[in-house]
Design a protein around this motif. Structure first.
Motif, PDB file in Angstrom:
ATOM      1  N   UNK A 414     -14.418 -43.736  13.242  1.00 55.96           N
ATOM      2  CA  UNK A 414     -13.194 -43.923  12.477  1.00 55.96           C
ATOM      3  C   UNK A 414     -13.039 -45.349  11.972  1.00 55.96           C
ATOM      4  N   UNK A 415     -13.484 -46.330  12.764  1.00 56.35           N
ATOM      5  CA  UNK A 415     -13.439 -47.724  12.300  1.00 56.35           C
ATOM      6  C   UNK A 415     -14.183 -47.882  10.983  1.00 56.35           C
ATOM      7  N   UNK A 416     -15.439 -47.424  10.976  1.00 54.27           N
ATOM      8  CA  UNK A 416     -16.253 -47.577   9.778  1.00 54.27           C
ATOM      9  C   UNK A 416     -15.710 -46.810   8.595  1.00 54.27           C
ATOM     10  N   UNK A 417     -15.120 -45.651   8.848  1.00 48.96           N
ATOM     11  CA  UNK A 417     -14.616 -44.830   7.756  1.00 48.96           C
ATOM     12  C   UNK A 417     -13.367 -45.440   7.135  1.00 48.96           C
ATOM     13  N   UNK A 418     -12.438 -45.888   7.974  1.00 49.64           N
ATOM     14  CA  UNK A 418     -11.186 -46.436   7.454  1.00 49.64           C
ATOM     15  C   UNK A 418     -11.394 -47.777   6.753  1.00 49.64           C
ATOM     16  N   UNK A 419     -12.509 -48.426   7.046  1.00 50.85           N
ATOM     17  CA  UNK A 419     -12.803 -49.682   6.345  1.00 50.85           C
ATOM     18  C   UNK A 419     -13.288 -49.435   4.920  1.00 50.85           C
ATOM     19  N   UNK A 420     -13.550 -48.182   4.575  1.00 48.34           N
ATOM     20  CA  UNK A 420     -14.104 -47.829   3.267  1.00 48.34           C
ATOM     21  C   UNK A 420     -12.968 -47.592   2.273  1.00 48.34           C
ATOM     22  N   UNK A 451      -8.921 -52.986  11.735  1.00 51.47           N
ATOM     23  CA  UNK A 451      -8.730 -51.765  10.942  1.00 51.47           C
ATOM     24  C   UNK A 451      -7.290 -51.292  11.043  1.00 51.47           C
ATOM     25  N   UNK A 452      -6.733 -51.280  12.251  1.00 54.97           N
ATOM     26  CA  UNK A 452      -5.356 -50.806  12.419  1.00 54.97           C
ATOM     27  C   UNK A 452      -4.365 -51.717  11.709  1.00 54.97           C
ATOM     28  N   UNK A 453      -4.654 -52.996  11.692  1.00 55.56           N
ATOM     29  CA  UNK A 453      -3.759 -53.913  10.960  1.00 55.56           C
ATOM     30  C   UNK A 453      -3.742 -53.566   9.473  1.00 55.56           C
ATOM     31  N   UNK A 468       3.995 -44.802  13.879  1.00 61.24           N
ATOM     32  CA  UNK A 468       3.234 -44.206  14.972  1.00 61.24           C
ATOM     33  C   UNK A 468       1.959 -44.998  15.224  1.00 61.24           C
ATOM     34  N   UNK A 469       1.283 -45.405  14.141  1.00 62.96           N
ATOM     35  CA  UNK A 469       0.085 -46.220  14.295  1.00 62.96           C
ATOM     36  C   UNK A 469       0.449 -47.582  14.857  1.00 62.96           C
ATOM     37  N   UNK A 470       1.590 -48.094  14.439  1.00 56.94           N
ATOM     38  CA  UNK A 470       2.007 -49.434  14.884  1.00 56.94           C
ATOM     39  C   UNK A 470       2.265 -49.464  16.396  1.00 56.94           C
ATOM     40  N   UNK A 471       2.747 -48.356  16.956  1.00 55.81           N
ATOM     41  CA  UNK A 471       2.940 -48.310  18.409  1.00 55.81           C
ATOM     42  C   UNK A 471       1.617 -48.522  19.127  1.00 55.81           C
ATOM     43  N   UNK A 472       0.581 -47.798  18.673  1.00 52.61           N
ATOM     44  CA  UNK A 472      -0.726 -47.933  19.317  1.00 52.61           C
ATOM     45  C   UNK A 472      -1.298 -49.322  19.104  1.00 52.61           C
ATOM     46  N   UNK A 473      -1.064 -49.889  17.923  1.00 58.23           N
ATOM     47  CA  UNK A 473      -1.524 -51.257  17.661  1.00 58.23           C
ATOM     48  C   UNK A 473      -0.829 -52.228  18.607  1.00 58.23           C
ATOM     49  N   UNK A 474       0.476 -52.053  18.785  1.00 58.44           N
ATOM     50  CA  UNK A 474       1.201 -52.927  19.699  1.00 58.44           C
ATOM     51  C   UNK A 474       0.682 -52.826  21.116  1.00 58.44           C
ATOM     52  N   UNK A 475       0.376 -51.620  21.576  1.00 61.82           N
ATOM     53  CA  UNK A 475      -0.155 -51.449  22.928  1.00 61.82           C
ATOM     54  C   UNK A 475      -1.518 -52.113  23.075  1.00 61.82           C
ATOM     55  N   UNK A 476      -2.347 -52.011  22.029  1.00 64.49           N
ATOM     56  CA  UNK A 476      -3.654 -52.674  22.085  1.00 64.49           C
ATOM     57  C   UNK A 476      -3.507 -54.186  22.123  1.00 64.49           C
ATOM     58  N   UNK A 477      -2.575 -54.706  21.348  1.00 68.38           N
ATOM     59  CA  UNK A 477      -2.368 -56.154  21.329  1.00 68.38           C
ATOM     60  C   UNK A 477      -1.908 -56.655  22.699  1.00 68.38           C
ATOM     61  N   UNK A 478      -1.140 -55.844  23.403  1.00 71.86           N
ATOM     62  CA  UNK A 478      -0.748 -56.231  24.759  1.00 71.86           C
ATOM     63  C   UNK A 478      -1.956 -56.299  25.674  1.00 71.86           C
ATOM     64  N   UNK A 479      -2.850 -55.317  25.552  1.00 73.62           N
ATOM     65  CA  UNK A 479      -4.038 -55.280  26.405  1.00 73.62           C
ATOM     66  C   UNK A 479      -4.906 -56.502  26.183  1.00 73.62           C
ATOM     67  N   UNK A 480      -4.986 -56.981  24.929  1.00 72.51           N
ATOM     68  CA  UNK A 480      -5.869 -58.107  24.633  1.00 72.51           C
ATOM     69  C   UNK A 480      -5.128 -59.440  24.672  1.00 72.51           C
ATOM     70  N   UNK A 481      -3.982 -59.454  25.371  1.00 74.56           N
ATOM     71  CA  UNK A 481      -3.275 -60.699  25.654  1.00 74.56           C
ATOM     72  C   UNK A 481      -2.728 -61.368  24.404  1.00 74.56           C
ATOM     73  N   UNK A 482      -2.165 -60.577  23.512  1.00 78.20           N
ATOM     74  CA  UNK A 482      -1.491 -61.136  22.341  1.00 78.20           C
ATOM     75  C   UNK A 482      -0.077 -60.566  22.315  1.00 78.20           C
ATOM     76  N   UNK A 483       0.685 -60.949  23.361  1.00 76.25           N
ATOM     77  CA  UNK A 483       1.986 -60.356  23.611  1.00 76.25           C
ATOM     78  C   UNK A 483       2.996 -60.565  22.504  1.00 76.25           C
TER      79      UNK A 483
END
Length: 951
Positions: A414-420, A451-453, A468-483
């Protein structure tokens, strides 16, 4: 190590002196030359004359070696020769060389055939011929003749490439009439195993830079061919060189599977396969092109279909490609490149129109398979220009991967596809949501975030989809220490989902977690949680209600609220809905991590084990990564240090491109390095992005700040220590969760006191005490006792301070926290000795601290306490006249200094640790290095650790 295999297979027979033939078979790059180098270096083979012949495309080079005369240095090459017109003509011997022995005389003749008649003496002789597949018929015949009737003492080693033999299976071009008494040993050098490839990679790049996915892909794409592995590693090393210390630092380039995929084909490999390809006619070449396009091992029918050759032609074309060693047969009736990476070298030579045609036929072939290999089909469809088919296959492949729990595959697709740019609505919205949901369950990379950004910035997407996508992006940003970024995304999601209360509740629930900077004060988090609970209750969605309840329970535990444990008990453990199990598992695992910061270690282990069982039942792979970080932290806190640094380094390396819970592992490595006195490594690990104050979890950053303060104090940099203490304290004030100060407070108070801020330190302790009142946080209670001891000592109340330290020690022992228990025992012992009224007790406390620190492996701390004991004894006991006589043995002080010097401490840092002057330390180091014959400070420590003779 292959040397062990070689030693077992050939060393004994070759050293025996009896005739023997060793056939060393290996494809290009498998290590035949390395074997010959190993062989010629064997000491037992260096005592007899030997002849080495290296057949090259330009001719054969010959080296005559003679054993050195007794009492002289080993002789080097005595003479060299080149082959011309099939004969071997010797050049002049070097000046002073011995006269040519009779057995070498026939080399002046037209072939090796006359060598046999010169070996009648029976003396041991070694003949090594490399790459005999290049020998012409005249020389091959001479060798056949020689081996058909070998003289006594003749040992022969022949190396060759089986794919380049003039007649397959016949090393010397024709059968040899080997006599029955001649042992013939065949040594096949094949591909390296994963362990050998890993060893090469770690030696070239450093262990901390080699992730598990990187090593697996390196082995796969190189085919395990040693030369290809070496060339690839050189390319990667040149692209991202090691720092001068040779160790990867936090945040530095760690190699991933993608690095292997994007690396250029090594020149040696590319020229070899392209050269062989150039010798093929049209139809065999098309078969090779088909293999390159599909990039996998294929059946004969697959190759025929993709190459577009008639059935009657494919067999002959394939036979030619195999006989010319362009293709190989890796399995029964399967054909492909010996080195998978070679496919890329061929692929780039295929003309564009032909390449597109081949991809089209490949897509047709794959589409007819059952089950359909959607991911590979998507690649072929995209390359053939069939965009609509490609997107449909990507979606099918990603859905299939998610259903199978293979989130990593789904994310990559999905990363590669959405970058297209060709992906339009509504396909873009569906794929983006699928990527976001997969990323929170699977092993994601920094590319996922990029990609999500781009997706959430796409105003063409419906607001609800963006939210809905932004929720998942926010959760990922928390995991990678970008609170801070995460909270901004989550607040935006709440606005975008105003008409979707159930989805909005998910965002509000995450905003209710006070774990990250900028999320407080705590009252704001609790308000978000209340809003989430209200929205979830009105949604009728049972899974959402469990999700919010799990968050509530984890938050209550992490702030030390005693009701949190009751809330955890109420989370469901049985359900037919895997989402409910996942939410309960998440709450339990988060509470396990929170319990560590509270000092509830037994509960932490129980919660983690229960949460992981639920995660296993719901098949969430990312949970294991988080669990490993929690386990490492738990082992460090409770004193289970044996092998801990190794496991932590392995975890960081295996994480590769995965952004996630490696912060705990880096914290563990930093604090262990501090306890061992590896001060340069403390900077390395505690300066990582996952341990900074910008977006990392507050308790983790507080613990890292405590380590950084200790490091500054050890270096006598009081300004830096006080600044770090003030900044870290401000972060806790903003969060207003004071149970998280347990790992920071004692060091922050000490730094503030030593910097001259006694009043400020008193205010800090008062604030800490008020903040943990009514909270269930045994680690914070122990730390508060330690802080009060520091204040009492600063006011000169040494006996009162010693009493506080002893009470703190009992608290730490009960947790258990053996390292901190030893440190406060040390501090209490110092106070007792300086008070002058409890000398015996103080000495006992220092002695106990020394033993406990040594048992843990805290060598730096142990050295400091021993220095205190020695200093006290030296002032209390009369010293005999003269210096103790250690002669050429290391004195106890020299041993301490040597160990600390080898651990990376500077003379100034050693001086501060042992209460010596830098000049005295310099003298100790110099004397110790002289006594043990060390070449460097690191070598000095190694010799002392290994117990090598001290003189």
């Amino acid at each position: 190590m292959r040397e062990r295999e070689w030693d077992t297979a050939v060393r004994g027979p070759l050293a025996s002196g009896a005739p023997v033939l060793v056939l060393v078979e290996g494809e290009a790059g498998t290590g035949k030359t390395r074997f010959v180098q190993w062989l010629l270096a064997l000491p037992e083979l260096g005592r007899a004359p030997r002849l080495t012949v290296n057949f090259k495309a330009s001719g054969a080079s010959i080296v005559h070696d003679y054993p050195p005369a007794k009492g002289t240095a080993s002789a080097g090459p005595e003479a060299t020769a080149v082959r011309r017109s099939g004969s071997l003509q010797p050049r002049a011997l070097r000046p002073g060389a011995p006269a040519t022995p009779s057995w070498l005389a026939p080399l002046a003749a037209s072939s090796l055939g006359e060598l046999a008649s010169s070996l009648g003496t029976g003396a041991p002789v070694l003949l090594v011929a490399e790459d005999v597949h290049r020998a012409d018929e005249q020389v091959a015949r001479a060798l056949r003749t020689l081996l058909a009737d070998p003289p006594a003492g003749l040992r022969v080693v022949l190396s060759y490439r089986p794919e380049d033999l003039a007649r397959p299976g016949l090393v010397l071009g024709a059968p040899v009439g080997y006599p029955a008494e001649l042992p013939v040993i065949r040594l096949r050098l094949g591909a390296l195993g994963e362990a050998e490839v890993r060893r090469m990679a770690v030696e070239a790049l450093g262990e901390d830079r080699c992730s598990a996915p990187f090593l697996a892909r390196l082995h796969e794409r190189s085919g395990g061919i040693a030369q290809v592995v070496a060339d690839l590693l050189e390319e990667l090393k040149a692209a991202a060189p090691l720092p001068r210390s040779g160790t990867a630092k936090a945040g530095q380039k760690r190699f991933t599977a993608r690095d292997v995929d994007e690396a250029d084909v090594p020149v040696r490999l590319a020229e070899s396969v392209v050269g062989r390809l150039a010798a093929l006619d049209e139809e065999p070449r098309r078969v090779v092109w088909a293999a390159a396009v599909l990039d996998e091992s294929l059946s004969e029918d697959d190759l025929a279909s993709v190459a577009g050759l008639p059935t009657g032609s494919i067999r002959a074309a394939l036979m030619t490609a195999l006989s010319e060693a362009v293709l190989h047969e890796p399995g029964p009736c399967r054909y492909g490149f010996r080195v998978p990476m070679a496919a890329a070298a061929v692929y780039h030579l295929i003309p564009g129109p032909v390449r597109r045609e081949l991809h089209g036929r490949a897509a047709e072939a794959l589409a007819s398979r059952r089950p359909v290999p959607w991911a590979r089909l998507a690649h072929q469809q995209k390359a053939s220009g069939r965009t609509a088919d490609w997107l449909e296959s990507v979606e099918n492949a990603a859905r299939e991967a998610v259903e199978a729990g293979d989130y990593a595959l789904a994310i990559g697709l999905l990363e590669g596809t959405l970058a297209h740019s060709d992906v339009r609505q509504p396909t873009r919205a569906r794929l983006a949501l699928m990527l976001a949901q997969s990323a929170t369950r699977g092993l994601h990379s920094d590319k996922t975030l990029e990609v999500l950004r781009r997706v959430v910035d796409d105003r063409a997407l419906p607001a609800a989809t963006r939210g809905e996508v932004r929720i998942e992006l926010g959760k990922l940003l928390l995991v990678v220490a970008r609170g801070n970024e995460a909270r901004a995304e989550l607040r935006a999601a709440v606005d975008e989902l105003s008409n979707r209360p159930a989805l909005s509740a998910r965002a509000m629930s995450v905003l209710g977690v006070p774990y990250w900077p900028g999320s407080g004060p705590l009252a704001d988090n609790l308000a978000w949680l209340q809003r989430a609970e209200t929205a979830a209750a009105g949604s009728g969605d049972a899974a959402l209600q469990v999700s919010v309840a799990a968050t509530r329970a984890a938050v209550m535990v992490c702030v030390g609220d005693p009701d949190g444990w009751r809330c955890l008990e109420q989370l469901p453990r049985e359900s037919d809905d895997p989402r409910i199990l996942q939410h309960s598992a998440w709450g339990l695992c988060c509470a396990a991590n929170a319990a560590i910061w509270l000092g509830e270690y037994a509960k932490a282990r129980e919660l983690q084990a229960e949460g992981m069982k639920l995660y296993a039942r719901s098949e969430v792979p990312f949970a294991e990564q988080v669990s490993r970080g929690t386990s490492l932290l738990l082992d460090m806190e409770t004193g289970h240090w044996a092998g801990l640094a190794t496991w932590a380094r392995l975890y960081v390396a295996e994480a590769g491109e995965v952004l996630g819970a490696t912060g705990e592992a880096m914290l563990v490595l930093g604090l262990l390095a501090l306890a061992k006195g590896e001060l340069d490594q403390v900077d390395t690990w505690l300066s990582g992005a996952g341990l900074s104050g910008d977006g990392s979890p507050v308790p983790r950053v507080a613990a890292a700040s405590g380590g950084r303060i200790r490091l500054a104090l050890a270096r006598e940099d009081l300004t830096a220590a006080a600044r770090e203490a003030a900044e870290a304290w401000a972060r806790l004030q903003a969060a207003s969760v004071w149970v998280w100060a347990a790992e920071l407070a004692p060091w922050a108070v000490e730094a503030t006191v030593r910097f001259g801020g006694l009043d400020t330190a008193q205010e800090m302790v008062d604030e800490f005490a008020a903040g943990i009142e009514s909270r269930q946080a045994p680690a914070a209670a122990a730390a508060l006792m330690w802080c009060r001891a520091l204040l009492a000592a600063a006011h000169g109340k040494l006996l009162e301070a010693a009493d506080y330290f002893r009470r703190a020690r009992k608290c730490y022992q009960a947790l258990p926290r053996p390292y901190e228990a030893a440190l406060v025992a040390e501090a209490g012992g110092r106070c007792a000795l300086r008070g002058g009224l409890e000398t015996t007790t103080g000495l006992q406390e220092l002695s106990a601290a020394t033993h406990e620190l040594e048992a843990l492996g805290a060598t730096w701390d142990a050295a400091r306490v021993r220095a205190e004991l020695r200093a006290h004894h030296s002032t209390q006991l009369p010293r005999p006249p003269g210096r103790p006589g250690y002669d050429e043995r290391l004195s106890p002080r020299e041993q301490e200094v040597a160990q600390l010097a080898g651990d990376g401490l500077s003379n100034r840092e050693i001086a501060a640790t042992l209460y010596l002057s830098p000049r005295t330390v310099e003298q100790h180091v110099a004397r110790a290095m002289r006594k043990v014959g060390a070449l460097s400070r690191h070598d000095l420590a190694r010799k002392v650790r290994n117990g090598e003779p001290e003189g």
